[in-house]
Design an enzyme around this catalytic site. Sequence first.
Site, PDB file in Angstrom:
ATOM      1  N   HIS A 183       0.994  -1.212  -0.116  1.00 51.04           N
ATOM      2  CA  HIS A 183       0.002  -0.413  -0.236  1.00 51.04           C
ATOM      3  C   HIS A 183       0.460   1.158  -0.017  1.00 51.04           C
ATOM      4  O   HIS A 183       1.843   1.383   0.604  1.00 51.04           O
ATOM      5  CB  HIS A 183      -1.286   0.505   0.966  1.00 51.04           C
ATOM      6  CG  HIS A 183      -1.944   1.178   0.655  1.00 51.04           C
ATOM      7  ND1 HIS A 183      -2.081   2.475   1.698  1.00 51.04           N
ATOM      8  CD2 HIS A 183      -3.338   1.224   0.592  1.00 51.04           C
ATOM      9  CE1 HIS A 183      -3.258   2.800   1.381  1.00 51.04           C
ATOM     10  NE2 HIS A 183      -3.913   1.702   0.793  1.00 51.04           N
ATOM     11  N   ASP A 188      -8.008  -5.786   0.112  1.00 54.22           N
ATOM     12  CA  ASP A 188      -8.498  -6.410  -0.810  1.00 54.22           C
ATOM     13  C   ASP A 188      -8.205  -8.143   0.001  1.00 54.22           C
ATOM     14  O   ASP A 188      -8.188  -9.331  -1.788  1.00 54.22           O
ATOM     15  CB  ASP A 188      -7.751  -5.659  -2.437  1.00 54.22           C
ATOM     16  CG  ASP A 188      -8.825  -4.292  -2.747  1.00 54.22           C
ATOM     17  OD1 ASP A 188      -9.984  -4.011  -2.259  1.00 54.22           O
ATOM     18  OD2 ASP A 188      -7.985  -3.674  -2.613  1.00 54.22           O
TER      19      ASP A 188
END
Length: 431
Positions: free
Chosen positions: A308, A366
């Site tokens: 991320h 996710d």
Amino acid sequence: MADDKKSATLSLNGKEHELPIFSPTLGPDVIDIRKLYGQAGVFTYDPGFTSTASCDSTITFIDGEKGELLHRGYPIDQLASKSHYLEVCYLLLYGELPSAAQLEDFESRVTNHTMLHEQMHFLFRGFRRDAPPMAIMVGVVGALSAFYHDSTDITDPWQREVASVRMIAKMPTIAAMAYKYTIGQPFMYPRNDLDYASNFLRMCFAVPSDDYEVNPILSRAMDRIFTLHADHEQNASTSTVRLASSSGANPFACIAAGIACLWGPAHGGANQACLEMLREIGTVERIPEYIARAKDKNDPFRLMGFGHRVYKNFDPRATVMKQSADEVLDLMGIDDNPTLQVAKELEKQALADPYFAEKKLFPNVDFYSGIILEAMGFPTSMFTAIFAVSRTVGWISQWKEMIADPQLKIGRPRQLYVGAPKRDYVDIENR
Ligand code: CMC
């Protein structure tokens, strides 16, 4: 916001330039460079915005080092366990948790806007049956501005409010219709006696010829998925919505731009890509092969659902999502889900690998969401569409905040031009 006592000095070509420093409520200080070009004649260079704050905001805060996500100051894990999606929507939109009466009023306003203009059904029929739901959503959401003219004047706060509620209310209906269209089933109209998540599940999975009872476990899990994706400060799709809106474009067109950005596999498309990757890996024995590929500089493959831009620690949403995946599969009596086994083992092996530790790559939201959505019966092509439904409130809240700011300016980045210098046109016979 501004702290007069603090400033940074930039020394350039023998001249010193004082740059004010702003101190936020939380997070690192920011250097105000707005007057830099005027004073020093230089731009700053930051493609990908790795060190640039594009706005000030009061909505969401992420501490990437600690792995913390706060909406209006409230930690996401508390909201995910104690609150529910529409309450979080209220919080994001209006800044405070609602009283019982405020929540009831808000839920009733959202509920009463869930239907789509009947004429819009024909729009769906213009798409090929095999169109990805995200392609349909980009088109249909953009087309809302052709149907709801009475809420496109962004200078009118009342119209902004109506557009916000309409968007949150209609997005599940649009996503469910996109799904129904691609599987050739009749559209299911919304039912206003159901809560937000149950209504969405019913519109996706019911058929007019049969009764349909929403499973409360799945409804709770759906609501939690919506909640966990509701907002994430200045991510790519939110920044897209802000940039599109900065020109004064209407909110429906701007949200369509956000959906288009979300679609990419580095952003919202990662949930689909991640489940496809887990299925492709198939068995725990093949995990080392995929970890080696992810580490190979000559192989473009990346572990989807990992890494991320902001989190350099666990994504707090992933932690809740993992618990949810366990709960949902357990409650549905699925105790041997091979995809979940591969996911857990992949997470374990990747976290033990120095490559991922050094680069601070952890599972993101996710990584586990696709497993839950698949267990609920959604095809992978719907995963990102569901993300878009959830994130709509974040886009709208950030849009409302931006439009209400009297200092709003059109977003217009500058560039470092590295193309050809000025040159004269050459006739075709002389090239
Ligand atoms: N697998 C393998 N290596 C990775 C991964 C990964 N998933 N993510 C980053 N890296 C490596 C990358 O190769 C680079 O290595 P080096 O420094 O040697 O060149 C380093 O880590 C930094 O990567 P980056 O691409 O410069 O980092 P970024 O902040 O620009 O990208 C990201 C963040 C999310 C796009 C990226 O981690 C990624 O592509 N992850 C997979 C896609 C994904 O799961 N996306 C969902 C994000 S969360 C939900 C959402 O935002 O919608």
